[in-house]
Design a protein around this motif. Structure first.
Motif, PDB file in Angstrom:
ATOM      1  N   ARG A  15      49.704 -26.495   6.852  1.00  0.00           N
ATOM      2  CA  ARG A  15      48.366 -26.006   6.497  1.00  0.00           C
ATOM      3  C   ARG A  15      47.570 -27.093   5.804  1.00  0.00           C
ATOM      4  O   ARG A  15      46.389 -27.314   6.105  1.00  0.00           O
ATOM      5  N   ARG A  16      48.219 -27.792   4.887  1.00  0.00           N
ATOM      6  CA  ARG A  16      47.531 -28.876   4.200  1.00  0.00           C
ATOM      7  C   ARG A  16      47.142 -29.983   5.167  1.00  0.00           C
ATOM      8  O   ARG A  16      46.079 -30.593   5.052  1.00  0.00           O
ATOM      9  N   ALA A  17      48.001 -30.233   6.179  1.00  0.00           N
ATOM     10  CA  ALA A  17      47.722 -31.294   7.145  1.00  0.00           C
ATOM     11  C   ALA A  17      46.487 -30.978   7.983  1.00  0.00           C
ATOM     12  O   ALA A  17      45.776 -31.889   8.403  1.00  0.00           O
ATOM     13  N   VAL A  18      46.228 -29.698   8.248  1.00  0.00           N
ATOM     14  CA  VAL A  18      45.027 -29.337   9.007  1.00  0.00           C
ATOM     15  C   VAL A  18      43.793 -29.822   8.268  1.00  0.00           C
ATOM     16  O   VAL A  18      42.921 -30.505   8.826  1.00  0.00           O
ATOM     17  N   ALA A  19      43.688 -29.459   6.992  1.00  0.00           N
ATOM     18  CA  ALA A  19      42.520 -29.853   6.200  1.00  0.00           C
ATOM     19  C   ALA A  19      42.439 -31.364   6.042  1.00  0.00           C
ATOM     20  O   ALA A  19      41.349 -31.948   6.095  1.00  0.00           O
ATOM     21  N   ALA A  20      43.589 -32.012   5.869  1.00  0.00           N
ATOM     22  CA  ALA A  20      43.600 -33.459   5.646  1.00  0.00           C
ATOM     23  C   ALA A  20      43.074 -34.221   6.847  1.00  0.00           C
ATOM     24  O   ALA A  20      42.486 -35.299   6.697  1.00  0.00           O
ATOM     25  N   GLY A  21      43.272 -33.687   8.064  1.00  0.00           N
ATOM     26  CA  GLY A  21      42.831 -34.379   9.258  1.00  0.00           C
ATOM     27  C   GLY A  21      41.457 -33.973   9.746  1.00  0.00           C
ATOM     28  O   GLY A  21      40.902 -34.625  10.632  1.00  0.00           O
ATOM     29  N   CYS A  22      40.889 -32.898   9.194  1.00  0.00           N
ATOM     30  CA  CYS A  22      39.556 -32.459   9.623  1.00  0.00           C
ATOM     31  C   CYS A  22      38.507 -33.506   9.227  1.00  0.00           C
ATOM     32  O   CYS A  22      38.476 -33.952   8.080  1.00  0.00           O
ATOM     33  N   GLY A  70      42.039 -31.511  -5.782  1.00  0.00           N
ATOM     34  CA  GLY A  70      41.316 -30.257  -5.884  1.00  0.00           C
ATOM     35  C   GLY A  70      42.264 -29.090  -5.801  1.00  0.00           C
ATOM     36  O   GLY A  70      43.451 -29.185  -6.056  1.00  0.00           O
ATOM     37  N   ALA A  71      41.725 -27.924  -5.454  1.00  0.00           N
ATOM     38  CA  ALA A  71      42.525 -26.711  -5.411  1.00  0.00           C
ATOM     39  C   ALA A  71      43.516 -26.781  -4.265  1.00  0.00           C
ATOM     40  O   ALA A  71      43.226 -27.255  -3.188  1.00  0.00           O
ATOM     41  N   ALA A  72      44.719 -26.269  -4.525  1.00  0.00           N
ATOM     42  CA  ALA A  72      45.719 -26.220  -3.465  1.00  0.00           C
ATOM     43  C   ALA A  72      45.370 -25.126  -2.483  1.00  0.00           C
ATOM     44  O   ALA A  72      44.865 -24.078  -2.848  1.00  0.00           O
ATOM     45  N   PRO A  73      45.634 -25.334  -1.193  1.00  0.00           N
ATOM     46  CA  PRO A  73      45.338 -24.276  -0.233  1.00  0.00           C
ATOM     47  C   PRO A  73      46.194 -23.061  -0.531  1.00  0.00           C
ATOM     48  O   PRO A  73      47.369 -23.175  -0.833  1.00  0.00           O
ATOM     49  N   GLY A  74      45.572 -21.912  -0.441  1.00  0.00           N
ATOM     50  CA  GLY A  74      46.315 -20.698  -0.718  1.00  0.00           C
ATOM     51  C   GLY A  74      46.488 -20.451  -2.199  1.00  0.00           C
ATOM     52  O   GLY A  74      47.283 -19.627  -2.606  1.00  0.00           O
ATOM     53  N   ALA A  75      45.742 -21.159  -3.058  1.00  0.00           N
ATOM     54  CA  ALA A  75      45.935 -21.005  -4.483  1.00  0.00           C
ATOM     55  C   ALA A  75      45.232 -19.772  -5.040  1.00  0.00           C
ATOM     56  O   ALA A  75      45.377 -19.447  -6.193  1.00  0.00           O
ATOM     57  N   GLY A  76      44.479 -19.079  -4.229  1.00  0.00           N
ATOM     58  CA  GLY A  76      43.806 -17.894  -4.713  1.00  0.00           C
ATOM     59  C   GLY A  76      42.829 -17.408  -3.678  1.00  0.00           C
ATOM     60  O   GLY A  76      42.879 -17.790  -2.518  1.00  0.00           O
ATOM     61  N   GLU A 126      22.338 -32.843  16.553  1.00  0.00           N
ATOM     62  CA  GLU A 126      21.221 -32.925  15.601  1.00  0.00           C
ATOM     63  C   GLU A 126      20.652 -31.553  15.263  1.00  0.00           C
ATOM     64  O   GLU A 126      19.921 -31.412  14.285  1.00  0.00           O
ATOM     65  N   SER A 127      20.959 -30.543  16.059  1.00  0.00           N
ATOM     66  CA  SER A 127      20.440 -29.208  15.778  1.00  0.00           C
ATOM     67  C   SER A 127      21.425 -28.338  15.019  1.00  0.00           C
ATOM     68  O   SER A 127      21.031 -27.313  14.444  1.00  0.00           O
ATOM     69  N   ALA A 128      22.696 -28.714  15.007  1.00  0.00           N
ATOM     70  CA  ALA A 128      23.701 -27.968  14.247  1.00  0.00           C
ATOM     71  C   ALA A 128      23.848 -28.627  12.880  1.00  0.00           C
ATOM     72  O   ALA A 128      24.227 -29.801  12.791  1.00  0.00           O
ATOM     73  N   PRO A 129      23.565 -27.924  11.793  1.00  0.00           N
ATOM     74  CA  PRO A 129      23.587 -28.574  10.480  1.00  0.00           C
ATOM     75  C   PRO A 129      24.961 -29.042  10.036  1.00  0.00           C
ATOM     76  O   PRO A 129      25.055 -29.992   9.261  1.00  0.00           O
ATOM     77  N   ALA A 130      26.023 -28.397  10.503  1.00  0.00           N
ATOM     78  CA  ALA A 130      27.373 -28.818  10.112  1.00  0.00           C
ATOM     79  C   ALA A 130      28.242 -28.937  11.347  1.00  0.00           C
ATOM     80  O   ALA A 130      28.287 -28.024  12.181  1.00  0.00           O
ATOM     81  N   VAL A 131      28.927 -30.084  11.482  1.00  0.00           N
ATOM     82  CA  VAL A 131      29.830 -30.329  12.602  1.00  0.00           C
ATOM     83  C   VAL A 131      31.158 -30.810  12.034  1.00  0.00           C
ATOM     84  O   VAL A 131      31.210 -31.809  11.304  1.00  0.00           O
ATOM     85  N   LEU A 132      32.228 -30.095  12.385  1.00  0.00           N
ATOM     86  CA  LEU A 132      33.554 -30.366  11.843  1.00  0.00           C
ATOM     87  C   LEU A 132      34.535 -30.554  12.992  1.00  0.00           C
ATOM     88  O   LEU A 132      34.651 -29.699  13.875  1.00  0.00           O
ATOM     89  N   LEU A 133      35.248 -31.671  12.998  1.00  0.00           N
ATOM     90  CA  LEU A 133      36.298 -31.912  13.988  1.00  0.00           C
ATOM     91  C   LEU A 133      37.632 -31.435  13.436  1.00  0.00           C
ATOM     92  O   LEU A 133      38.013 -31.814  12.322  1.00  0.00           O
ATOM     93  N   CYS A 134      38.341 -30.636  14.228  1.00  0.00           N
ATOM     94  CA  CYS A 134      39.682 -30.222  13.782  1.00  0.00           C
ATOM     95  C   CYS A 134      40.769 -30.748  14.700  1.00  0.00           C
ATOM     96  O   CYS A 134      41.946 -30.471  14.467  1.00  0.00           O
ATOM     97  N   TRP A 135      40.398 -31.504  15.775  1.00  0.00           N
ATOM     98  CA  TRP A 135      41.366 -32.036  16.731  1.00  0.00           C
ATOM     99  C   TRP A 135      42.190 -30.893  17.318  1.00  0.00           C
ATOM    100  O   TRP A 135      41.695 -29.785  17.471  1.00  0.00           O
ATOM    101  N   PHE A 136      43.466 -31.146  17.634  1.00  0.00           N
ATOM    102  CA  PHE A 136      44.413 -30.078  17.933  1.00  0.00           C
ATOM    103  C   PHE A 136      45.197 -29.876  16.636  1.00  0.00           C
ATOM    104  O   PHE A 136      46.061 -30.687  16.281  1.00  0.00           O
ATOM    105  N   PRO A 137      44.905 -28.812  15.892  1.00  0.00           N
ATOM    106  CA  PRO A 137      45.329 -28.774  14.490  1.00  0.00           C
ATOM    107  C   PRO A 137      46.712 -28.217  14.213  1.00  0.00           C
ATOM    108  O   PRO A 137      47.099 -28.121  13.043  1.00  0.00           O
ATOM    109  N   GLY A 138      47.484 -27.832  15.226  1.00  0.00           N
ATOM    110  CA  GLY A 138      48.802 -27.301  14.963  1.00  0.00           C
ATOM    111  C   GLY A 138      48.765 -25.812  14.655  1.00  0.00           C
ATOM    112  O   GLY A 138      47.720 -25.161  14.652  1.00  0.00           O
ATOM    113  N   GLN A 139      49.941 -25.272  14.368  1.00  0.00           N
ATOM    114  CA  GLN A 139      50.093 -23.822  14.287  1.00  0.00           C
ATOM    115  C   GLN A 139      49.361 -23.185  13.112  1.00  0.00           C
ATOM    116  O   GLN A 139      49.028 -22.001  13.150  1.00  0.00           O
ATOM    117  N   GLU A 140      49.108 -23.924  12.048  1.00  0.00           N
ATOM    118  CA  GLU A 140      48.409 -23.370  10.886  1.00  0.00           C
ATOM    119  C   GLU A 140      46.909 -23.600  10.973  1.00  0.00           C
ATOM    120  O   GLU A 140      46.215 -23.646   9.950  1.00  0.00           O
TER     121      GLU A 140
END
Length: 871
Positions: A325-332, A373-379, A675-689
């Protein structure tokens, strides 16, 4: 001043050498007669080496990687953990994280009795059109080499051999079995061999020779196996062939090719024995190969009397999932975040309502598991707001797109594994917002599936037992049942319960009871080569012969051709489907039975998605590729997203100014709406989590930690993208050492996003750059100028003098990540790669110094360097 330096997380070191001496290895070799030595040089089966009881050598299990450990069998009942793709790991720019994931893979390998993991893939992102782009790390050899070394350290700390592949210049899929890569000597050493040298320096135990030729010579016979691999680099491990890549007896045996897979290999049995006895291949060459195989067996614990090194302990299942799960966020990689749209702020729960936070806890001590920062799943969901401050709460969130409910978590081809469970983005978002005041609504928008969907336990029953799944029978030529087994998928790649018995069969049959829920024309299909049939309640739907379209192993054994037919169904009435295919030599064992309901009206589905987005406070659109356009076995004819996804994104962004687009692909795609989408996030192939990690990023539980490992073009037209298709069997690497961002600079063009680019949830000021006298260490001071803690990947590039016979573009020389609280400073200690100051001289056949003057440049990407320092 707060100083945070890299390396604060302890990582395992490579496993210590086993207690076996060279003299003991020589004695073991001497105990074997020549036929026994020859037998050891090819596999005992498809994914297993040969044992030799006379010297206490046990068979070693082999498995494909790199995003998971499939095991020796293609069996959906044998599940595996699924890591993010290699592109996602490189995007993290985090050696400790990658090492921790390597430890996790080693534990998976040991659980499956695997000794040799066929990973990592060290071929470069020469072009984004390469079909296997997702399985490779990056466009830059330094980033590839460091990431690979970290991966290797983790895997081999677990007593499992890593395999550096595919040596070398196996950077595209078109005619990959036979193409001749013509690469000049300087480019070969400075770019394509460099990651393999880093792997050898990290102590890798196995190197795989590639299918292709390099400068006219097939790699299983290449002099590059001798020099530099086993010569100046000092590689003491085993060179294994890619499966079927040994194509000669004498040529490959005279080269430093040690092990031919799969086996028994017909060219390395009696023909090789005869070649040695007749003096055409010296016995010393054979003995060296055997010695290396025995050394490898000692390292992985497959040699009697030799204690393997103590391996890192296996993590608990909970700790493994948290790391994934942490690896997903780290690679985004956050490409764009206009107005600080991300992270999103959930609406507060109604008064008196109880929250339902995600499970918390530590990472179980896995290397690389710390995070800023906050750990994933910390609350519960964390209040959002990007660098500009808190965002208004989202009371209604529209989740849209074909990959939202069923994200693509891994690439296609031999690297695929069978996950036990996958968390979709829709599921992860729903779980993260449980107990808040945010309502989640969903619309698919567009459909991507064009290939048939194999049956699964959710829509099929075994006609013999009634259990969810299918019945597979292997039949003799006279139709009698040889063996039968219950399987969980209509896609069968090989027998599971009685593989040897089933291989004597003439026909394989897959049958199931399917009860359609919707009326109309359903599409049914059978996959396989040779004679195939399909019946529904005894009615013949397909009876044909499918000729092979390729001899590529991935096509033959993993994804052969399919044939389809349509039939009207009555909802609620079960259909008895029976598919068969004839089994023939060299045609593989793969078969599949598939069923798909009528596709919804595309215009209506798109309109429903737009209406869904219009009525929401924010929209998250998840789009991506399919295994029909991004997979092993073929290259990509286009970088465009398939289907009407671009239209979907543009339409949603037009009605909802708070649109977040998540791109679920293994490599670059065109983003005409960026340019029309205010936020663009790449997640690649992020694995099972996937869903959990993405929710952590969307709602600010974790920062998107990734930076681009490869340059993204705005579109294929006009981009400096090398060809993937050979001309008359030859693929010229005419661009020389200029690939990725260096090619863009040389062309005087600007991509959509440069190598190294990526945004976090805070901002940084680069304040000073210092270096020691010899330029081996750069100290970069940065200040967190935002409102929340964050992580910055500090990148240092080098330019050299005008006499360098180069174009003067900066080359990545080192990088380090730092973390700091708001307002605090951090000093990144960046070790400079000594090779950055050297170039390969074909005239000297050696590395020589690049001409001065040298200048170091520091910044957050290859395109922005606020600091410079002359050396």
């Amino acid at each position: 001043m707060t100083m945070i330096t890299p390396g604060s997380v302890s990582a395992p070191q490579p496993a210590a050498a086993p207690s076996v001496t060279e003299a003991e290895l020589d004695a073991l070799v001497a105990r074997l007669d020549l036929p026994a030595r020859i037998r050891l040089l090819s596999g005992g089966s498809t994914f297993r080496t040969r044992p030799e009881p006379a010297v206490g050598l046990r068979a070693m299990g082999v498995s494909d990687g790199p995003a998971g450990v499939r095991g020796e069998k293609w069996d959906e009942r044998d599940t595996a953990l699924v890591l993010p793709s290699a592109t996602a790991l490189a995007a993290a720019w985090d050696d400790d994280l990658v090492t921790g994931l390597g430890v996790l893979l080693a534990a998976e390998a040991r659980r499956k009795q695997i000794h040799i993991l066929l990973a990592p893939t060290l071929n470069l992102h020469r072009t984004p059109a390469a079909g296997r782009h997702f399985e490779c790390y990056a466009e830059d050899p330094l980033l590839v080499g460091r990431t690979a070394a970290a991966y290797i350290r983790g895997v081999q700390a677990g007593g499992v051999a890593a395999t550096a592949k595919h040596y070398v210049a196996n950077d595209s899929e078109t005619d990959r079995l036979t193409l001749d890569a013509r690469v000049d000597e300087r480019t070969l050493h400075e770019v394509y061999l460099a990651p393999f040298e880093a792997a050898v320096r990290a102590g890798v135990w196995v190197v795989m020779s590639a299918y292709n030729r390099v400068n006219g010579i097939t790699m299983s016979e290449s002099p590059l196996l001798a020099e530099p691999l086993k010569g100046s680099w000092g590689f003491d491990g085993v060179v294994v062939s890619d499966w079927g890549a040994v194509r000669s007896t004498e040529g490959a045996a005279l080269a430093p090719q040690d092990l031919a897979m799969p086996g028994p290999h017909p060219l390395w049995g009696e023909p090789l024995l005869a070649a040695v006895r007749e003096g055409r291949v010296p016995q010393e060459a054979i003995d060296d190969k055997v010695r290396r195989i025995l050394r490898l067996a000692a390292r992985v614990g497959a040699l009697d009397g030799v204690l393997p090194p103590r391996s890192a302990p296996a993590p608990t299942p909970e700790a493994a999932r948290r790391l994934l799960r942490r690896a997903v966020a780290a690679g985004c990689v956050l490409l764009r975040n206009e107005g600080g749209l991300l992270p999103l702020t959930p609406a507060p729960a109604p008064t008196g309502a109880s929250t339902n936070p995600a499970p918390g806890g530590t990472t179980g001590g896995l290397p690389g598991a710390d995070m800023g920062g906050a750990a994933p799943g910390a609350g519960g969901a964390v209040a959002g707001g990007g660098p500009g401050g808190a965002n208004p709460p989202v009371r209604r969130l529209a989740v849209i797109g074909p990959n939202a409910a069923a994200a693509r978590v891994q690439g296609g081809g031999s690297a695929g594994v069978f996950p036990e469970a996958v968390v979709s983005p829709l599921e992860g978002i729903g779980e993260a917002l449980s107990g808040t005041g945010t309502e989640v609504v969903y619309a698919e928008g567009v459909s991507l599936a064009t290939r048939p969907t194999p049956l699964h336990p959710g829509n099929s029953r075994d006609p013999r037992t009634g259990e969810p799944g299918v019945l597979v029978r292997y039949l003799a030529a006279d139709g009698t049942e040889v063996c039968a087994e219950h399987r969980l998928s209509g896609r069968i790649l090989e027998p599971g319960d009685a593989p040897e018995l089933a291989r004597t069969a003439a026909t394989v049959e897959v049958s199931a009871l399917v009860t359609p829920a919707t009326p109309g024309e359903w599409r049914f299909a059978v996959v396989g080569l040779g004679a195939v049939t399909l019946h529904a309640d005894g009615e013949p739907l397909i009876d044909t012969h499918v000729a092979a379209e390729s001899d590529d192993p991935t096509y033959v054994h993993v994804a052969p051709s399919f044939r389809t037919a349509t039939r009207k169904v009555v909802p609620g009435e079960p259909l008895h489907l029976v598919a068969t295919r004839q089994l023939a030599p060299d045609q593989g064992l793969a078969v599949a039975l598939a069923a798909d309901p009528p596709r919804p009206d595309e215009d209506q589905a798109l309109a429903e998605a737009v209406a869904c987005a219009r009525g929401a406070d924010a929209a998250v659109v998840v789009v991506g590729t399919t295994d029909e356009i991004e997979s092993e076995g073929f290259d990509r004819p286009s970088l465009a997203l398939p289907g009407r996804q671009d239209e979907l994104v543009a339409a949603v962004a037009a009605v909802n100014p708070r649109t977040v687009v998540i791109v679920n692909s293994g490599g670059p795609v065109e983003l005409p709406w960026r340019e029309s989408a205010p936020a663009v996030l790449l997640c690649w192939f992020p694995g099972q989590e996937a869903g959990h990690g993405l929710a952590d990023v969307l709602f600010g539980r974790a920062e998107p930690g990734g930076r681009l490992p490869t340059t993204w073009a705005a579109g294929a037209a006009g981009a400096p993208l090398p060809a993937t298709a050979p001309d008359a069997g030859v693929l010229h690497y005419a661009e020389g050492p200029y690939l990725g961002h260096r090619a863009w600079r040389r062309a005087g063009a600007a991509p959509a996003y440069w190598f190294g680019h990526g945004l976090g949830y805070t901002t940084w000021a680069y304040e000073s750059l210092r270096a020691d006298d010899d330029g081996t260490l750069a100290l970069v001071t940065v200040r967190n100028t935002g409102a929340r803690a964050g992580r910055e990947v500090v990148q240092v590039y080098l330019t050299t003098g005008p006499d360098d016979h180069d174009d003067g573009s900066p080359r990545l020389a080192g990088y380090a990540a730092v973390q700091a609280a708001p307002g605090a400073t951090a000093v990144a200690e960046v070790r400079i790669d000594p090779r950055a100051f050297q170039r390969w001289s074909p005239r000297h056949a050696a590395w020589i110094p690049r001409p001065a003057p040298y200048t170091l440049h520091a910044g957050p990407s290859c395109a922005y360097h606020p600091l410079s320092h002359p050396l």
